[in-house]
Design a protein around this motif. Structure first.
Motif, short mmCIF file in Angstrom:
data_model
loop_
_atom_site.label_atom_id
_atom_site.label_comp_id
_atom_site.label_asym_id
_atom_site.label_seq_id
_atom_site.Cartn_x
_atom_site.Cartn_y
_atom_site.Cartn_z
N MET A 27 41.87 28.19 44.13
CA MET A 27 40.46 28.55 43.97
C MET A 27 40.26 29.42 42.73
O MET A 27 39.32 29.20 41.96
CB MET A 27 39.95 29.29 45.21
CG MET A 27 39.90 28.45 46.46
SD MET A 27 38.79 27.04 46.35
CE MET A 27 37.22 27.87 46.42
N ILE A 28 41.13 30.40 42.51
CA ILE A 28 40.98 31.28 41.35
C ILE A 28 41.15 30.48 40.06
O ILE A 28 40.38 30.66 39.11
CB ILE A 28 41.97 32.45 41.42
CG1 ILE A 28 41.59 33.38 42.58
CG2 ILE A 28 41.98 33.23 40.11
CD1 ILE A 28 42.58 34.48 42.85
N ILE A 29 42.12 29.59 40.02
CA ILE A 29 42.32 28.75 38.83
C ILE A 29 41.11 27.86 38.61
O ILE A 29 40.61 27.73 37.49
CB ILE A 29 43.61 27.92 38.95
CG1 ILE A 29 44.82 28.85 38.89
CG2 ILE A 29 43.68 26.85 37.87
CD1 ILE A 29 46.13 28.18 39.28
N TYR A 30 40.61 27.24 39.68
CA TYR A 30 39.43 26.38 39.56
C TYR A 30 38.24 27.16 39.02
O TYR A 30 37.58 26.73 38.09
CB TYR A 30 39.10 25.74 40.91
CG TYR A 30 37.77 25.03 40.89
CD1 TYR A 30 37.62 23.81 40.25
CD2 TYR A 30 36.65 25.60 41.48
CE1 TYR A 30 36.40 23.18 40.19
CE2 TYR A 30 35.43 24.98 41.44
CZ TYR A 30 35.30 23.77 40.79
OH TYR A 30 34.08 23.16 40.74
N PHE A 31 37.97 28.32 39.64
CA PHE A 31 36.83 29.11 39.19
C PHE A 31 37.00 29.58 37.75
O PHE A 31 36.04 29.58 36.97
CB PHE A 31 36.62 30.32 40.10
CG PHE A 31 36.05 29.99 41.45
CD1 PHE A 31 35.06 29.04 41.61
CD2 PHE A 31 36.50 30.65 42.58
CE1 PHE A 31 34.53 28.73 42.84
CE2 PHE A 31 35.97 30.36 43.83
CZ PHE A 31 34.99 29.39 43.96
N SER A 36 31.80 29.12 35.35
CA SER A 36 31.52 30.32 34.55
C SER A 36 31.64 31.59 35.38
O SER A 36 31.19 32.65 34.97
CB SER A 36 30.12 30.22 33.94
OG SER A 36 29.15 30.12 34.96
N ILE A 37 32.27 31.48 36.55
CA ILE A 37 32.43 32.64 37.43
C ILE A 37 33.50 33.56 36.85
O ILE A 37 34.60 33.12 36.52
CB ILE A 37 32.83 32.18 38.85
CG1 ILE A 37 31.70 31.38 39.47
CG2 ILE A 37 33.19 33.36 39.73
CD1 ILE A 37 32.04 30.76 40.80
N PRO A 38 33.19 34.86 36.72
CA PRO A 38 34.20 35.80 36.21
C PRO A 38 35.40 35.92 37.15
O PRO A 38 35.28 35.69 38.35
CB PRO A 38 33.46 37.13 36.13
CG PRO A 38 32.02 36.82 36.29
CD PRO A 38 31.92 35.50 36.98
N GLN A 39 36.53 36.32 36.60
CA GLN A 39 37.77 36.39 37.38
C GLN A 39 37.65 37.36 38.55
O GLN A 39 38.13 37.08 39.65
CB GLN A 39 38.95 36.79 36.51
CG GLN A 39 40.25 36.86 37.29
CD GLN A 39 41.43 37.24 36.45
OE1 GLN A 39 41.34 37.32 35.24
NE2 GLN A 39 42.54 37.50 37.09
N VAL A 40 37.01 38.51 38.35
CA VAL A 40 36.87 39.49 39.43
C VAL A 40 36.08 38.90 40.59
O VAL A 40 36.43 39.07 41.76
CB VAL A 40 36.22 40.79 38.90
CG1 VAL A 40 35.92 41.74 40.03
CG2 VAL A 40 37.11 41.43 37.86
#
Length: 86
Positions: A27-31, A36-40
């Motif tokens: 999910m984090i890699i996809y986002f 355009s979702i920030p990593q945090v």
């Protein structure tokens, strides 16, 4: 088309999470790479995503008789207490 990729990422993340293989990383890699979702924010979504997947995994493992509750409950209680302390 975005809904298809989002659904696929969520599905595979759920499958991998249920098997204990770190589906939240998907999910984090996809986002991070495809939205355009920030990593945090992605990391926060990952934490919220983990809760229902973990509950589903506990139900499935309980049904299959794979959880030793006498061992698991003290660790779960200490984990909950520690999370509030942290």
């Amino acid at each position: 088309m975005e809904i298809v990729w989002s659904s696929a990422a969520a599905f595979f993340a759920g499958v991998f999470s249920s098997m204990g293989m770190g589906g939240g990383g998907i999910m984090i890699i996809y986002f991070g790479l495809f939205t355009s979702i920030p990593q945090v924010t992605a990391q926060g979504i990952n934490v919220l995503f983990f809760i229902p997947i973990a509950a589903l995994s506990v139900i499935i493992y309980h049904i299959k008789g794979l959880i030793d509750w006498k061992t698991a409950l003290p660790f779960a209680a200490l984990g909950i207490i520690s999370s509030f302390a942290g």
